[in-house]
Design a protein around this motif. Structure first.
Motif, PDB file in Angstrom:
ATOM      1  N   LYS A  34       0.829  -1.207   0.000  1.00  0.00           N
ATOM      2  CA  LYS A  34       0.000   0.000   0.000  1.00  0.00           C
ATOM      3  C   LYS A  34       0.868   1.263   0.000  1.00  0.00           C
ATOM      4  O   LYS A  34       0.604   2.223  -0.736  1.00  0.00           O
ATOM      5  CB  LYS A  34      -0.924  -0.011   1.215  1.00  0.00           C
ATOM      6  N   VAL A  37       2.470   1.635  -3.471  1.00  0.00           N
ATOM      7  CA  VAL A  37       1.532   2.062  -4.509  1.00  0.00           C
ATOM      8  C   VAL A  37       1.234   3.557  -4.401  1.00  0.00           C
ATOM      9  O   VAL A  37       1.187   4.275  -5.415  1.00  0.00           O
ATOM     10  CB  VAL A  37       0.232   1.233  -4.405  1.00  0.00           C
ATOM     11  N   ARG A 137      -1.683  -8.126  -4.571  1.00  0.00           N
ATOM     12  CA  ARG A 137      -2.117  -6.918  -5.277  1.00  0.00           C
ATOM     13  C   ARG A 137      -3.203  -6.231  -4.457  1.00  0.00           C
ATOM     14  O   ARG A 137      -3.855  -6.857  -3.614  1.00  0.00           O
ATOM     15  CB  ARG A 137      -2.640  -7.243  -6.675  1.00  0.00           C
ATOM     16  N   LEU A 138      -3.407  -4.946  -4.717  1.00  0.00           N
ATOM     17  CA  LEU A 138      -4.433  -4.170  -4.020  1.00  0.00           C
ATOM     18  C   LEU A 138      -5.695  -4.094  -4.861  1.00  0.00           C
ATOM     19  O   LEU A 138      -5.638  -4.009  -6.095  1.00  0.00           O
ATOM     20  CB  LEU A 138      -3.927  -2.763  -3.728  1.00  0.00           C
ATOM     21  N   MET A 164      -3.349   1.371  -8.191  1.00  0.00           N
ATOM     22  CA  MET A 164      -3.173  -0.009  -7.744  1.00  0.00           C
ATOM     23  C   MET A 164      -2.664  -0.932  -8.843  1.00  0.00           C
ATOM     24  O   MET A 164      -2.102  -1.992  -8.553  1.00  0.00           O
ATOM     25  CB  MET A 164      -4.509  -0.543  -7.196  1.00  0.00           C
TER      26      MET A 164
END
Length: 259
Positions: A34, A37, A137-138, A164
């Motif tokens: 996070k 990103v 992954r977000l 993201m």
């Protein structure tokens, strides 16, 4: 102001003696990915950046026996598609199982963990290896029951989705075979060896040449000869007795003729 610690040297993680990097899924997603990103400060510069598609898993920087973590930018497989390229020089990463969802405390941003296995060769006929990758992954939470504005505001969602899609976090390691599986392989190998030995013995017995026992044959011939000589002696004795009887008869007959 605390200075951020940097443990990356030449693309390789270098930790002080006695330290190991063992983060949880939640820490990887919300403390590292996070922050990466959204260009926020990381807890520590401990995860290098590289495109994992440019390396076979055994050629990645770092120790082969250790678990390795990398930030990797998403590379599209095709120019006109959204599929991520996961092919390397010697093979490809293939997804297996279902993705695991990792929810943040505020239910605003979630992480997904995809499990992939490295296959040697070209799809779909590649051979499976023991190399495993967890790809994080977000994603944004789109639950209608969520009261967060992030789940309802399309502008914010588009902004988040755009950022993201830039990065994923990869956890790559070589799967360790358990003692049970190793024992099963040894037992199976022994069973296969026994089958081969029995098969070889069966073929050998089937094609075994007959060996001539000279000593046994010599004894048998000697017995035959002995019995033959005994029979000859008896026959000769009978013949001699018969001859003597005939002579006596002849003599008696001649005497009778004279008188």
């Amino acid at each position: 102001m605390n200075k951020q610690l940097n443990f990356v040297r030449d693309g390789v993680t270098k930790l002080p003696p006695g330290f190991r990097f063992q983060p949880t899924d939640e820490e990887l997603v919300f403390q590292y990915l996070k922050c990466k990103v959204f260009s926020l400060p990381l807890p520590a510069s401990i995860i290098p950046e590289l495109n994992f598609c440019n390396y076979d898993p055994w050629d990645l920087p770092g120790e082969l026996e250790q678990e390795r973590y990398f930030f990797s930018s998403k590379e599209a497989k095709y120019k006109t598609g959204n599929r991520i390229n996961r092919a390397t020089a010697s093979g490809y990463w293939k997804a297996t199982g279902l993705d695991k969802q990792i929810i943040s405390r505020r239910n605003q941003i979630a992480g997904m963990r995809k499990t992939l296995v490295f296959h040697m060769g070209k799809p779909p006929h590649g051979s499976r290896t023991d190399w495993i990758m967890h790809e994080y992954r977000l994603v944004t939470v789109t639950n209608k029951d969520c009261n967060s504005p992030l789940a309802k505001n399309p502008i914010i969602q588009n902004y988040l989705n755009h950022h993201m899609d830039k990065w994923v976090l990869c956890h790559i390691f070589l799967k360790k075979r358990t003692k049970k599986s190793t024992e099963e392989e040894v037992i199976q190998s022994c069973c296969n060896d026994n089958k081969e030995v029995k098969k070889t013995m069966a073929v050998a017995v089937h094609h075994e040449p007959k060996i001539f026992d000279f000593m046994r044959e010599k004894a048998r011939i000697t017995d035959v000869l002995s019995s033959s000589s005994s029979s000859s002696s008896i026959s000769s004795s009978i013949t001699e007795v018969s001859s003597i009887g005939e002579e006596n008869v002849e003599e008696s007959s001649s005497c009778n003729i004279v008188f």
